[in-house]
Design an enzyme around this catalytic site. Structure first.
Site, PDB file in Angstrom:
ATOM      1  CG  ASP A  84      -0.377  -0.294   2.510  1.00 46.97           C
ATOM      2  OD1 ASP A  84       0.857  -0.423   2.605  1.00 46.97           O
ATOM      3  OD2 ASP A  84      -1.139  -0.402   3.490  1.00 46.97           O
ATOM      4  CG  ASP A 494       1.948  -0.068  10.884  1.00 44.90           C
ATOM      5  OD1 ASP A 494       1.337   0.854  11.440  1.00 44.90           O
ATOM      6  OD2 ASP A 494       1.699  -0.446   9.734  1.00 44.90           O
TER       7      ASP A 494
END
Length: 895
Positions: A84, A494
């Site tokens: 992404d 993340d």
């Protein structure tokens, strides 16, 4: 110590990341509603001659969402993956790794690192296409594009589009939105978001035009009230698939199906090669069709549905089978919709046995994702796991994450949760069309797979392992390279961050105790590198942690009231005080010790970026809104010093090690003050560095041979060229050290040189992980200790070999009575072998002669101790071990 710009939140394993964004205009594209034309290739502006640099990733292996995996259906082992925010990759079967394909994407086109669609040509397997663009709202100022390659992604040409694409938008796991006609491969279709409809190219992706007969724009919105445009964007056309039984080679396929972001009208069909389209009659309603996979042999179109666009959310789902010959719809859901708490995606058919299919419960976060398998076209299903007696689970599989051990997250969950998880956000799931035993699937952090899939049908346990080596997708928020201890410590989105003791190996675990969702800032005490501090995001806190062993172990500190995020943190030069500027209403605070209590700093605004002087333990610096602040009492009080610095855009600054009051500041905005500034009086005054038009990050590394001032590194625009630059003379002259093939999109978050190895630099990217650069001159030089000469012993072993390639491990033992402080090992290949990539060392080759130097951190070898390194290489004919080795020109024993 660094802070990224705010952006959309990327969720991973229940964790969130504020993705870094940047501002900057992209080249103009065609006006909306007009066919897109190829973008001209602009000639790069001349730059100073650069030293030869080699680039590779500091290994983490994964770290981000992989929403798409695509197998070529004509050539075995030709596989692509899309991410992404981190570009696209091609599978390298020789060493089971991924090769990055979009590292050429530059600063101005940073949005093209988000890939929303990918297609590999089964008529001409050398051709591959990528639909690129990261955001459809104003976070990404540029339009999308379709990239096309005729050499499997080695080089690309670009066709700009008159609209944006959303590789990091809701719905990015649906697809594929880009598809090639299997019979007439010059014809491609692209499903656009944001109401732009369906687009077609008839010249192999060179130009595109809207298909005006396709009238449903796909208007579903995750959240129509979202004023940012992120969740309120229209999903558009989300997949295209062809019925290859309705065409012949060279003639356009007649029957085409398209998935639309519309819960009542989710599937359309054309039976005249795309000239006209109509809603497929009898279809289910109330859900979105995430995937549409056609089995032409049996005449079945399979569809996976969810009530949401994903990839995080989805509370209900169904799976349907459509008979293309009769028009019959059959609900083949593995679980009744009333019993689901998730949507379905990750749909795949076994092309060697099309009655076999699999589908994933992509949004099942708790206790785990679920994968279903059917061998009778969906009439019956089995599950990857089930309950033997709640909460005890019976798994059909075993998880082996020994190659990427951090995938356990250091967690010990209570049943029925397990670690490592089977997956999450499992929207990419593919069975190899040539090998029914191989399956790959993407998660929010990795690519998993197995080569034993058919054991599932025999009720025999099969092993799932990471298949992610080479695919590096972390967003890097901060980096520190201490002068001793681990060579590199990272702050990541993340996955928190890592302590790298070996740059070529995957660390065993990310930071834990506490485990931040994202680490936003790092610092170490210059005079005591064992003292390290980090701050980051964690719902409910704590958001600050301290280490006294160079980041190996951590202790959480307390936090003042009003903290909502990590912000920036700084350690005093002696490690006895810390200054923290967290997100939220707390303001800037200082503490003695490890954050047991905090004192409000005065004279400095909340949200200021903070750093420490690297010599004076009482001096700290701050910056906000164009004003530079200084504290000389350990952060208790700050005074405004220099003004007139960039007040718009991001600004990052660092104090130079070894010289009190020496500060470098980079930042600004294209429509305001923007550049690089230097202060030698502790921030009282700053002088702009001539010739640097724009700069976004500044870092320091080991001084050049014969020089006393540390090497400077910056991500900047100099001489009209954007790139990564180095100066060995305190900023008087700069040389670009990257090239047009190695740009990695946006590199503005942070940069640092290595204080132990001149020329080595660590570059932060927003989705391509940590990039390590080494110059051909890296290694022992005039200012380094002389290389040792004997006594030594070498063990050389080929650990893996395949056609044309091999991997070797080498152990070099100090058999003398004195320690080595730097080493250079040499040998000659006798059968034409070549050295490729090395780890734990720097390798070079001149003809048959190979020279391997220490990696800096492993240059000191005590008497009786050993240093080990490895490399990949090439061979033809035979691959004998070298007959002899030399250390500093003196022969070594072997064995």
């Amino acid at each position: 110590m660094r802070r990224t710009r705010p952006g959309p939140r990327r969720l991973l394993a229940g964790l969130t990341l504020a993705a870094g964004l940047l501002a900057g205009a992209l080249p103009a594209t065609a006006a909306p509603g007009t066919p897109a034309r190829p973008a001209p290739s602009a000639a790069p502006a001349p730059t100073a001659a650069a030293p030869a640099y080699t680039w590779k990733n500091v290994r983490i292996d994964g770290g981000g969402f992989v929403p798409g995996i695509v197998f070529n259906r004509a050539e075995k082992n030709l596989v692509y993956a899309r991410t992404d925010i981190g570009g696209a990759y091609r599978w390298n079967q020789a060493d089971s790794s991924w090769i990055p394909l979009l590292d050429h994407v530059g600063w101005d086109d940073w949005g093209h690192t988000g890939v929303v669609g990918l297609a590999t040509d089964s008529v001409d397997p050398d051709r591959v296409y990528a639909a690129v663009g990261t955001y459809t709202n104003d976070w990404d100022p540029g339009n999308g594009a379709v990239l096309r390659s005729t050499d499997r992604g080695a080089t690309w040409r670009r066709a700009d589009l008159p609209f944006k694409l959303g590789g990091n938008m809701p719905g990015r796991g649906m697809g594929e939105r880009l598809a090639i006609d299997p019979h007439r491969n010059s014809v491609l279709y692209l499903g656009a978001p944001s109401g732009h409809g369906l687009w077609r190219s008839t010249d192999s992706g060179a130009t595109w035009a809207k298909v005006t007969s396709f009238t449903n724009p796909g208007g579903f919105q995750q959240d129509p009230t979202d004023t940012s445009g992120y969740n309120s964007d229209q999903q558009g056309i989300v997949w295209i698939t062809f019925d290859e039984s309705t065409g012949t080679p060279g003639t356009a396929t007649r029957t085409i199906y398209a998935g639309v972001g519309d819960k009542d009208n989710a599937v359309y069909r054309s039976t005249d090669a795309g000239a006209t389209w109509s809603r497929l009659p009898g279809q289910p309603t109330g859900l979105l069709a995430h995937k549409g996979v056609l089995d032409a042999r049996n005449g079945h179109l399979y569809l996976a549905y969810s009530d949401r666009a994903g990839p995080y959310d989805g509370g209900k789902g169904q799976v349907w089978r459509y008979a293309t010959a009769t028009g019959t719809w059959t609900d083949i859901s593995p679980v009744a919709e009333a019993d689901t708490h998730y949507g379905f995606s990750g749909l795949t058919v076994d092309r060697s046995d099309p009655g076999t299919l699999m589908v994933a419960a992509y949004s099942s976060w708790w206790p785990d994702t679920q994968i279903f398998r059917s061998t009778d076209s969906g009439a019956t299903w089995t599950r990857a796991w089930d309950y033997s007696s709640y909460p005890t689970r019976a798994n059909r599989y075993t998880m082996d994450v020994s190659s990427v051990p951090w995938l356990t997250w250091g967690a010990s969950p209570a049943p029925p949760e397990q670690t490592p998880k089977l997956g999450w956000m499992t929207e990419a799931l593919e069975i190899d069309p040539f090998d029914p035993d191989r399956m790959m699937y993407g998660t929010g952090a990795t690519v998993y797979g197995t080569t034993e899939l058919t054991k599932w049908d025999r009720n025999t346990p099969f092993t799932i392992r990471p298949m992610v080596r080479g695919l590096e997708e972390t967003a890097v928020l901060d980096l520190i390279a201490p002068p001793s201890g681990a060579p590199l410590i990272s702050a990541l989105g993340d996955v928190g961050g890592f302590r790298h003791t070996d740059l070529g190996q995957v660390p065993s675990m990310m930071f834990t105790s506490p485990t931040f969702t994202s680490t936003t800032s790092l610092d170490y005490a210059e005079a005591d590198p064992n003292t390290v501090v980090r701050s980051g995001h964690l719902d409910g806190g704590p958001r600050i942690a301290f280490s006294t062993d160079n980041g190996a172990h951590w202790v959480a500190g307390r936090e003042p009231a009003g903290v909502t995020g990590g912000g920036t943190v700084a350690a005093a030069a002696d490690g006895r005080r810390f200054v923290w500027s967290p997100d939220g209403t707390a303001g800037v605070h200082t503490t003695a010790g490890q954050g047991a209590s905090w004192t409000v700093s005065t004279g400095i605004p909340a949200g200021a970026t903070v750093e420490s002087d690297r010599v004076d333990p009482n001096t700290f610096y701050g910056f906000k809104g164009g004003t530079f602040y200084v504290s000389t009492d350990g952060g208790l009080t700050f005074t405004a010093r220099a003004t007139g610095l960039p007040a718009k855009g991001d600004v990052r600054f660092k104090a130079l090690p070894g010289k009190k009051g020496d500060v470098w500041l980079a930042g600004g905005a294209p429509d305001a003050s923007y550049g690089l500034w230097h202060s030698t009086d502790g921030g009282a005054t700053f002088a702009r560095v001539a010739g640097v038009e724009q700069a976004d990050a500044i870092g320091f590394g080991k001084a050049a041979p014969g020089a006393s001032y540390p090497a400077l590194y910056t991500s900047a625009k100099i001489g009209g060229v954007r790139g990564v630059f180095r100066s060995d003379d305190a900023g008087a002259h700069w040389v670009r050290i990257n090239d047009d093939a190695h740009q990695w999109g946006w590199t503005g978050a942070t940069i640092t040189g290595d204080p132990r190895v001149h020329g080595r630099v660590y570059v932060a990217t927003n989705g391509r992980g940590i990039i390590q650069g080494d110059t051909g001159g890296t290694g022992p030089g005039p200012t380094d200790p002389p290389a040792p000469a004997g006594a030594c012993k070498v063990a050389y072993k080929v650990t893996n070999q395949w056609q044309g390639g091999f991997q070797a491990d080498v152990t070099l033992t100090n058999t003398s009575t004195a320690p080595w402080t730097g080493w250079t090992l040499g040998w000659t290949f006798g059968a034409g072998q070549t050295v490729g990539q090395a780890w734990n060392a720097t390798a070079g080759q001149n003809g048959a002669a190979v020279t391997v130097r220490d990696a800096g951190w492993n240059g000191t070898v005590p008497a009786g101790a050993s240093a080990s390194f490895g490399f990949t290489g090439g061979w033809t004919g035979t691959n004998p071990a070298p007959a002899a080795f030399t250390l500093g020109g003196t022969p070594c024993a072997t064995g």
